[in-house]
Design a protein around this motif. Structure first.
Motif, PDB file in Angstrom:
ATOM      1  N   GLY A  44       0.780  -1.237   0.000  1.00 51.70           N
ATOM      2  CA  GLY A  44       0.000   0.000   0.000  1.00 51.70           C
ATOM      3  C   GLY A  44       0.808   1.280   0.000  1.00 51.70           C
ATOM      4  N   MET A  45       2.086   1.188  -0.350  1.00 43.93           N
ATOM      5  CA  MET A  45       2.936   2.364  -0.274  1.00 43.93           C
ATOM      6  C   MET A  45       2.765   3.325  -1.441  1.00 43.93           C
ATOM      7  N   GLU A  46       1.988   2.945  -2.449  1.00 46.50           N
ATOM      8  CA  GLU A  46       1.697   3.857  -3.553  1.00 46.50           C
ATOM      9  C   GLU A  46       0.350   4.551  -3.371  1.00 46.50           C
ATOM     10  N   ASP A  47      -0.367   4.160  -2.327  1.00 46.20           N
ATOM     11  CA  ASP A  47      -1.684   4.736  -2.069  1.00 46.20           C
ATOM     12  C   ASP A  47      -1.538   6.080  -1.361  1.00 46.20           C
ATOM     13  N   PRO A  48      -2.457   7.024  -1.619  1.00 52.80           N
ATOM     14  CA  PRO A  48      -2.386   8.328  -0.939  1.00 52.80           C
ATOM     15  C   PRO A  48      -2.346   8.228   0.581  1.00 52.80           C
ATOM     16  N   SER A  49      -2.915   7.158   1.138  1.00 54.47           N
ATOM     17  CA  SER A  49      -2.918   6.996   2.591  1.00 54.47           C
ATOM     18  C   SER A  49      -1.518   6.794   3.156  1.00 54.47           C
ATOM     19  N   ALA A  50      -0.544   6.482   2.278  1.00 61.98           N
ATOM     20  CA  ALA A  50       0.835   6.247   2.726  1.00 61.98           C
ATOM     21  C   ALA A  50       1.724   7.471   2.487  1.00 61.98           C
ATOM     22  N   LYS A  51       1.111   8.623   2.250  1.00 60.77           N
ATOM     23  CA  LYS A  51       1.893   9.815   1.893  1.00 60.77           C
ATOM     24  C   LYS A  51       2.866  10.248   2.985  1.00 60.77           C
ATOM     25  N   ASP A  52       2.577   9.879   4.229  1.00 60.50           N
ATOM     26  CA  ASP A  52       3.454  10.293   5.324  1.00 60.50           C
ATOM     27  C   ASP A  52       4.486   9.228   5.707  1.00 60.50           C
ATOM     28  N   VAL A  53       4.464   8.109   5.019  1.00 62.73           N
ATOM     29  CA  VAL A  53       5.459   7.062   5.294  1.00 62.73           C
ATOM     30  C   VAL A  53       6.797   7.505   4.713  1.00 62.73           C
ATOM     31  N   THR A  54       7.829   7.475   5.508  1.00 65.84           N
ATOM     32  CA  THR A  54       9.136   7.961   5.068  1.00 65.84           C
ATOM     33  C   THR A  54       9.783   7.013   4.064  1.00 65.84           C
ATOM     34  N   GLN A  55      10.706   7.558   3.285  1.00 61.01           N
ATOM     35  CA  GLN A  55      11.449   6.724   2.349  1.00 61.01           C
ATOM     36  C   GLN A  55      12.257   5.673   3.105  1.00 61.01           C
ATOM     37  N   GLU A  56      12.731   6.048   4.269  1.00 61.84           N
ATOM     38  CA  GLU A  56      13.493   5.097   5.089  1.00 61.84           C
ATOM     39  C   GLU A  56      12.646   3.888   5.449  1.00 61.84           C
ATOM     40  N   LYS A  57      11.384   4.134   5.809  1.00 61.21           N
ATOM     41  CA  LYS A  57      10.490   3.030   6.153  1.00 61.21           C
ATOM     42  C   LYS A  57      10.196   2.172   4.930  1.00 61.21           C
ATOM     43  N   LYS A  58      10.004   2.799   3.783  1.00 67.41           N
ATOM     44  CA  LYS A  58       9.751   2.037   2.554  1.00 67.41           C
ATOM     45  C   LYS A  58      10.956   1.162   2.212  1.00 67.41           C
ATOM     46  N   ASP A  59      12.145   1.721   2.359  1.00 64.59           N
ATOM     47  CA  ASP A  59      13.366   0.945   2.112  1.00 64.59           C
ATOM     48  C   ASP A  59      13.459  -0.229   3.082  1.00 64.59           C
ATOM     49  N   GLU A  60      13.015   0.014   4.310  1.00 60.17           N
ATOM     50  CA  GLU A  60      13.029  -1.048   5.329  1.00 60.17           C
ATOM     51  C   GLU A  60      12.109  -2.200   4.932  1.00 60.17           C
ATOM     52  N   ILE A  61      10.931  -1.866   4.396  1.00 61.89           N
ATOM     53  CA  ILE A  61       9.973  -2.892   3.956  1.00 61.89           C
ATOM     54  C   ILE A  61      10.602  -3.767   2.881  1.00 61.89           C
ATOM     55  N   VAL A  62      11.158  -3.123   1.872  1.00 64.59           N
ATOM     56  CA  VAL A  62      11.758  -3.867   0.759  1.00 64.59           C
ATOM     57  C   VAL A  62      12.922  -4.718   1.251  1.00 64.59           C
ATOM     58  N   ALA A  63      13.784  -4.142   2.076  1.00 67.93           N
ATOM     59  CA  ALA A  63      14.951  -4.866   2.576  1.00 67.93           C
ATOM     60  C   ALA A  63      14.531  -6.097   3.374  1.00 67.93           C
ATOM     61  N   GLU A  64      13.498  -5.952   4.193  1.00 74.84           N
ATOM     62  CA  GLU A  64      13.049  -7.078   5.019  1.00 74.84           C
ATOM     63  C   GLU A  64      12.443  -8.185   4.160  1.00 74.84           C
ATOM     64  N   ILE A  65      11.660  -7.819   3.147  1.00 72.64           N
ATOM     65  CA  ILE A  65      11.069  -8.824   2.264  1.00 72.64           C
ATOM     66  C   ILE A  65      12.167  -9.566   1.495  1.00 72.64           C
ATOM     67  N   PHE A  66      13.143  -8.840   1.004  1.00 69.73           N
ATOM     68  CA  PHE A  66      14.244  -9.498   0.306  1.00 69.73           C
ATOM     69  C   PHE A  66      15.035 -10.394   1.257  1.00 69.73           C
ATOM     70  N   LYS A  67      15.230  -9.940   2.463  1.00 72.64           N
ATOM     71  CA  LYS A  67      15.962 -10.730   3.449  1.00 72.64           C
ATOM     72  C   LYS A  67      15.255 -12.055   3.723  1.00 72.64           C
ATOM     73  N   LEU A  68      13.932 -12.020   3.791  1.00 77.97           N
ATOM     74  CA  LEU A  68      13.155 -13.209   4.117  1.00 77.97           C
ATOM     75  C   LEU A  68      12.938 -14.141   2.931  1.00 77.97           C
ATOM     76  N   LEU A  69      12.740 -13.565   1.742  1.00 77.91           N
ATOM     77  CA  LEU A  69      12.293 -14.382   0.609  1.00 77.91           C
ATOM     78  C   LEU A  69      13.282 -14.500  -0.537  1.00 77.91           C
ATOM     79  N   ASP A  70      14.165 -13.537  -0.698  1.00 76.41           N
ATOM     80  CA  ASP A  70      15.062 -13.525  -1.859  1.00 76.41           C
ATOM     81  C   ASP A  70      16.269 -14.427  -1.589  1.00 76.41           C
ATOM     82  N   VAL A  71      16.090 -15.700  -1.816  1.00 75.11           N
ATOM     83  CA  VAL A  71      17.103 -16.698  -1.464  1.00 75.11           C
ATOM     84  C   VAL A  71      18.395 -16.508  -2.246  1.00 75.11           C
TER      85      VAL A  71
END
Length: 211
Positions: free
Chosen positions: A83-110
């Motif tokens: 939901g990070m492209e939705d207007p409701s996420a306008k206040d989510v920082t870039q740092e937090k978005k990077d954290e989401i991606v990094a965590e998903i890659f850490k868990l799933l990107d074997v």
């Protein structure tokens, strides 16, 4: 306010939603929100709230969120799913978005290639693991019409709703956005008909520019 056009769009989006649900194993006749357990995992809550699907398998979840159908999730698809492209996420920082991606890659990107492939996703779930909840909501990623229908219209309105019933703050804001978009489109159309649009001319080249 062009309510008739908006009602038409809502009916069309309802049909589209039914198609999505039917294609992914949900109940095609279920239009009201699906209730899930409070302690359900994030993906289950997401599928119930955003897609009206109560029962799904790993493959269908992956396919539904592989937005360009190329067989893997990249950074943008991960962010969109959460939901990070939705207007409701306008206040989510870039740092937090990077954290989401990094965590998903850490868990799933074997294999560490910075994408999540279908077999990696299915292997992850085969080991009894689930997608993490980052505490940022259910992952809104529909367009404006569908989000309004899923999260408000279906809860408080139906086919018998009249214009005078649309008094909730969500209704008012939705139609305000419609009016704004229509005004912007009309303005752009008018400018497109003009050979030269004055405000696009650099100030120094305008007739009224100071000498």
């Amino acid at each position: 306010m062009a309510l008739r056009r908006i009602f038409g769009a809502l009916r069309i989006s309802s049909i589209a939603l039914l198609g999505v649900v039917a294609a992914h194993g949900g109940s095609g006749g279920h239009q009201k929100p699906i209730q899930v357990a409070e302690d359900a995992d994030w993906a289950t809550k997401h599928m119930a709230g955003e897609h009206h699907i109560s029962s799904f398998d790993t493959s269908s979840f992956f396919t539904l969120h592989d937005y360009d159908s190329n067989g893997f999730w990249d950074r943008n698809e991960i962010l969109k799913t959460y939901g990070m492209e939705d207007p409701s996420a306008k206040d989510v920082t870039q740092e937090k978005k990077d954290e989401i991606v990094a965590e998903i890659f850490k868990l799933l990107d074997v294999n560490g290639d910075q994408i999540v492939e279908r077999d990696e996703f299915e292997m992850y779930y085969a080991h009894g693991k689930v997608l993490p909840d980052f505490g940022l909501g259910p992952g809104h990623h529909w367009d404006m019409e569908m989000e309004y229908e899923i999260h408000h219209w279906e809860k408080y309105h139906d086919e018998n709703t009249k214009e005078e019933d649309l008094i909730h703050p969500e209704d008012i804001e939705h139609f305000r956005l419609h009016d704004q978009l229509e005004d912007e489109a009309a303005k752009q159309a008018a400018e497109d008909r003009i050979a030269i649009v004055e405000h696009n001319i650099p100030p120094k080249f305008r007739r009224d520019a100071p000498a």
